[in-house]
Design a protein around this motif. Structure first.
Motif, mmCIF file in Angstrom:
data_model
loop_
_atom_site.group_PDB
_atom_site.id
_atom_site.type_symbol
_atom_site.label_atom_id
_atom_site.label_comp_id
_atom_site.label_asym_id
_atom_site.label_seq_id
_atom_site.Cartn_x
_atom_site.Cartn_y
_atom_site.Cartn_z
ATOM 1 N N GLU A 287 30.132 38.578 66.117
ATOM 2 C CA GLU A 287 29.667 39.599 67.060
ATOM 3 C C GLU A 287 30.074 41.007 66.624
ATOM 4 N N ILE A 288 29.881 41.262 65.339
ATOM 5 C CA ILE A 288 30.108 42.593 64.774
ATOM 6 C C ILE A 288 28.765 43.319 64.721
ATOM 7 N N LYS A 289 28.706 44.466 65.293
ATOM 8 C CA LYS A 289 27.453 45.224 65.337
ATOM 9 C C LYS A 289 27.046 45.635 63.926
ATOM 10 N N PHE A 290 25.774 45.405 63.592
ATOM 11 C CA PHE A 290 25.282 45.768 62.266
ATOM 12 C C PHE A 290 23.783 45.986 62.314
ATOM 13 N N ASP A 291 23.283 46.629 61.269
ATOM 14 C CA ASP A 291 21.852 46.885 61.131
ATOM 15 C C ASP A 291 21.343 46.047 59.959
ATOM 16 N N GLU A 292 20.569 45.016 60.266
ATOM 17 C CA GLU A 292 20.100 44.095 59.232
ATOM 18 C C GLU A 292 19.253 44.800 58.179
ATOM 19 N N LYS A 293 18.561 45.868 58.578
ATOM 20 C CA LYS A 293 17.630 46.535 57.661
ATOM 21 C C LYS A 293 18.340 47.212 56.497
ATOM 22 N N ILE A 294 19.629 47.493 56.630
ATOM 23 C CA ILE A 294 20.312 48.211 55.561
ATOM 24 C C ILE A 294 21.363 47.347 54.845
ATOM 25 N N LEU A 295 21.279 46.017 55.030
ATOM 26 C CA LEU A 295 22.073 45.140 54.190
ATOM 27 C C LEU A 295 21.536 45.185 52.760
ATOM 28 N N HIS A 296 22.302 44.691 51.827
ATOM 29 C CA HIS A 296 21.969 44.741 50.402
ATOM 30 C C HIS A 296 21.995 46.175 49.876
ATOM 31 N N ASN A 297 22.832 46.982 50.511
ATOM 32 C CA ASN A 297 23.258 48.253 49.949
ATOM 33 C C ASN A 297 24.740 48.059 49.649
ATOM 34 N N GLY A 298 25.175 48.373 48.418
ATOM 35 C CA GLY A 298 26.543 48.067 48.024
ATOM 36 C C GLY A 298 27.594 48.666 48.940
ATOM 37 N N GLY A 299 27.374 49.898 49.374
ATOM 38 C CA GLY A 299 28.344 50.551 50.256
ATOM 39 C C GLY A 299 28.364 49.953 51.641
ATOM 40 N N ASN A 300 27.176 49.742 52.207
ATOM 41 C CA ASN A 300 27.104 49.146 53.544
ATOM 42 C C ASN A 300 27.715 47.750 53.565
ATOM 43 N N ASP A 301 27.376 46.939 52.564
ATOM 44 C CA ASP A 301 27.891 45.572 52.519
ATOM 45 C C ASP A 301 29.406 45.558 52.359
ATOM 46 N N ALA A 302 29.955 46.516 51.619
ATOM 47 C CA ALA A 302 31.409 46.591 51.464
ATOM 48 C C ALA A 302 32.077 46.901 52.806
ATOM 49 N N VAL A 303 31.502 47.830 53.557
ATOM 50 C CA VAL A 303 32.050 48.168 54.878
ATOM 51 C C VAL A 303 31.957 46.968 55.816
ATOM 52 N N TYR A 304 30.812 46.312 55.831
ATOM 53 C CA TYR A 304 30.650 45.147 56.704
ATOM 54 C C TYR A 304 31.585 44.008 56.278
ATOM 55 N N THR A 305 31.776 43.845 54.973
ATOM 56 C CA THR A 305 32.704 42.820 54.491
ATOM 57 C C THR A 305 34.120 43.110 54.975
ATOM 58 N N MET A 306 34.516 44.375 54.949
ATOM 59 C CA MET A 306 35.836 44.751 55.451
ATOM 60 C C MET A 306 35.954 44.429 56.941
ATOM 61 N N LYS A 307 34.930 44.746 57.715
ATOM 62 C CA LYS A 307 34.970 44.468 59.157
ATOM 63 C C LYS A 307 35.060 42.963 59.418
ATOM 64 N N VAL A 308 34.331 42.183 58.638
ATOM 65 C CA VAL A 308 34.407 40.724 58.769
ATOM 66 C C VAL A 308 35.815 40.243 58.448
ATOM 67 N N PHE A 309 36.383 40.752 57.361
ATOM 68 C CA PHE A 309 37.727 40.331 56.965
ATOM 69 C C PHE A 309 38.745 40.646 58.048
ATOM 70 N N LEU A 310 38.705 41.842 58.588
ATOM 71 C CA LEU A 310 39.670 42.236 59.615
ATOM 72 C C LEU A 310 39.540 41.354 60.856
ATOM 73 N N THR A 311 38.315 40.967 61.175
ATOM 74 C CA THR A 311 38.111 40.068 62.322
ATOM 75 C C THR A 311 38.622 38.653 62.004
ATOM 76 N N LEU A 312 38.384 38.201 60.781
ATOM 77 C CA LEU A 312 38.857 36.871 60.399
ATOM 78 C C LEU A 312 40.378 36.787 60.392
ATOM 79 N N THR A 313 41.047 37.905 60.097
ATOM 80 C CA THR A 313 42.513 37.865 60.112
ATOM 81 C C THR A 313 43.025 37.544 61.514
ATOM 82 N N GLN A 314 42.284 37.948 62.542
ATOM 83 C CA GLN A 314 42.700 37.625 63.912
ATOM 84 C C GLN A 314 42.563 36.134 64.173
ATOM 85 N N HIS A 315 41.567 35.512 63.574
ATOM 86 C CA HIS A 315 41.397 34.055 63.696
ATOM 87 C C HIS A 315 42.483 33.303 62.931
ATOM 88 N N ALA A 316 43.000 33.938 61.883
ATOM 89 C CA ALA A 316 43.989 33.263 61.036
ATOM 90 C C ALA A 316 45.393 33.292 61.640
#
Length: 317
Positions: A287-316
């Motif tokens: 449930e991380i807010k994102f814009d599907e239309k701008i995925l597959h941009n290296g910068g955007n994907d890096a930011v979204y990957t960071m947000k996913v990681f930070l959320t996963l750390t809470q699960h860990a």
């Protein structure tokens, strides 16, 4: 020797299962039985029919058919049952293990299928074991880490028809104790501007939404990310095995750095999901807010990957 394939392929088992079950679900048993009979007798009635043996991105191996043969089988069944069959998923980026294989009959096909099944089960067991190991490593890291530990998440976009050609390098940096303060970087590689993705993924290099993109040579971009990697305490990527290879190819070293892959972590931390999570699926499920239309941009994907990681750390924790 294995080789990469960019043609459209279809999993034979997906065809057999999906087309049989779709009519069972609407209680049309006559059509379902006819389709099952077609596949049961397929190898006897189609002597010399050739399949392709290929490995998918998740390491599993399957029998595939080429697009022309997929259409041939689909048309043949549709004429037989007088019904329209749904399409099955297509695959393009498959590692070809064997370009031609045929079977004498259903039994030889089933025997070969059982060999693949056992091999794929072992791949899945190994993947889950690696995921659990990665989560244990993450927990140890989080317990021991300085609150100001610097995290760098990165993503590369490469040319879809030649993965040695790097189009974009993106990365984001933040700390565990202040994740909202994030630095974001996106470099478009000048000498590769003439290459543009469109067939398998969109070309979104000009759609970086978290800052300003910079155009520069690959050599300069590599030097910049290398400088920041040296400062980072650990690295994060999503499905990044190939990205590390791409970085290495342009002289960027991650030697000695702890690295976590959000796709691997999710396998253990979110076990009710798919066998392998795409970045999009992870963003949705977490449930991380994102814009599907701008995925597959290296910068955007890096930011979204960071947000996913930070959320996963809470699960860990």
């Amino acid at each position: 020797m294995a080789s990469r394939n960019s043609d459209i392929l279809y999993k034979y088992e997906s065809m057999r299962i999906k087309w049989s079950r779709c009519f069972e679900e609407i209680r049309n048993d006559h059509v379902a039985d006819s389709i099952k009979t077609f596949f049961r007798n397929f190898h006897r009635n189609h002597r010399g029919f050739t399949f392709v043996v290929g490995e998918l991105y998740d390491g599993t191996t399957h029998l595939f058919v080429k697009q022309s043969k997929y259409r041939q089988i689909k048309n043949e069944i549709e004429e037989r049952v007088d019904e329209t069959l749904p399409d099955v998923a297509e695959f393009r980026d498959v590692t070809i293990i064997k370009r031609r294989i045929s079977f004498q009959g259903f039994q030889s096909y089933r025997d070969f299928g059982n060999i693949l099944k056992e091999k794929n089960l072992e791949v899945e067991r190994r993947r889950h074991a690696d995921a659990r190991k990665s989560v244990r490593k993450l927990r140890r890291t989080l317990r021991a880490a300085d609150p100001n530990a610097l995290i760098l998440a990165f993503d590369l976009e490469v040319y879809e028809h030649d993965h040695s050609i790097i189009l974009e390098i993106g990365y984001a940096m933040t700390t565990l104790n202040n994740p909202k303060k994030m630095q974001k970087f996106h470099y478009i590689i000048k000498e590769n501007l003439r290459y543009a993705n469109k067939d398998f993924v969109p070309d979104n290099r000009d759609h970086f939404i978290f800052g300003t993109s910079k155009r520069m040579s690959l050599r300069r971009a590599a030097a910049k990310i290398q400088e920041h990697i040296a400062e980072a305490d650990f690295l994060v990527t999503h499905s990044g095995a190939h990205d590390t290879e791409f970085l290495d190819s342009c002289g960027v070293s991650i030697s000695g750095k702890l690295m976590f892959d959000t796709q691997i972590l999710a396998t253990a931390l979110l076990p009710d999901g798919p066998p392998l999570y795409s970045l999009k699926r992870l963003l949705e499920d977490l449930e991380i807010k994102f814009d599907e239309k701008i995925l597959h941009n290296g910068g955007n994907d890096a930011v979204y990957t960071m947000k996913v990681f930070l959320t996963l750390t809470q699960h860990a924790l």
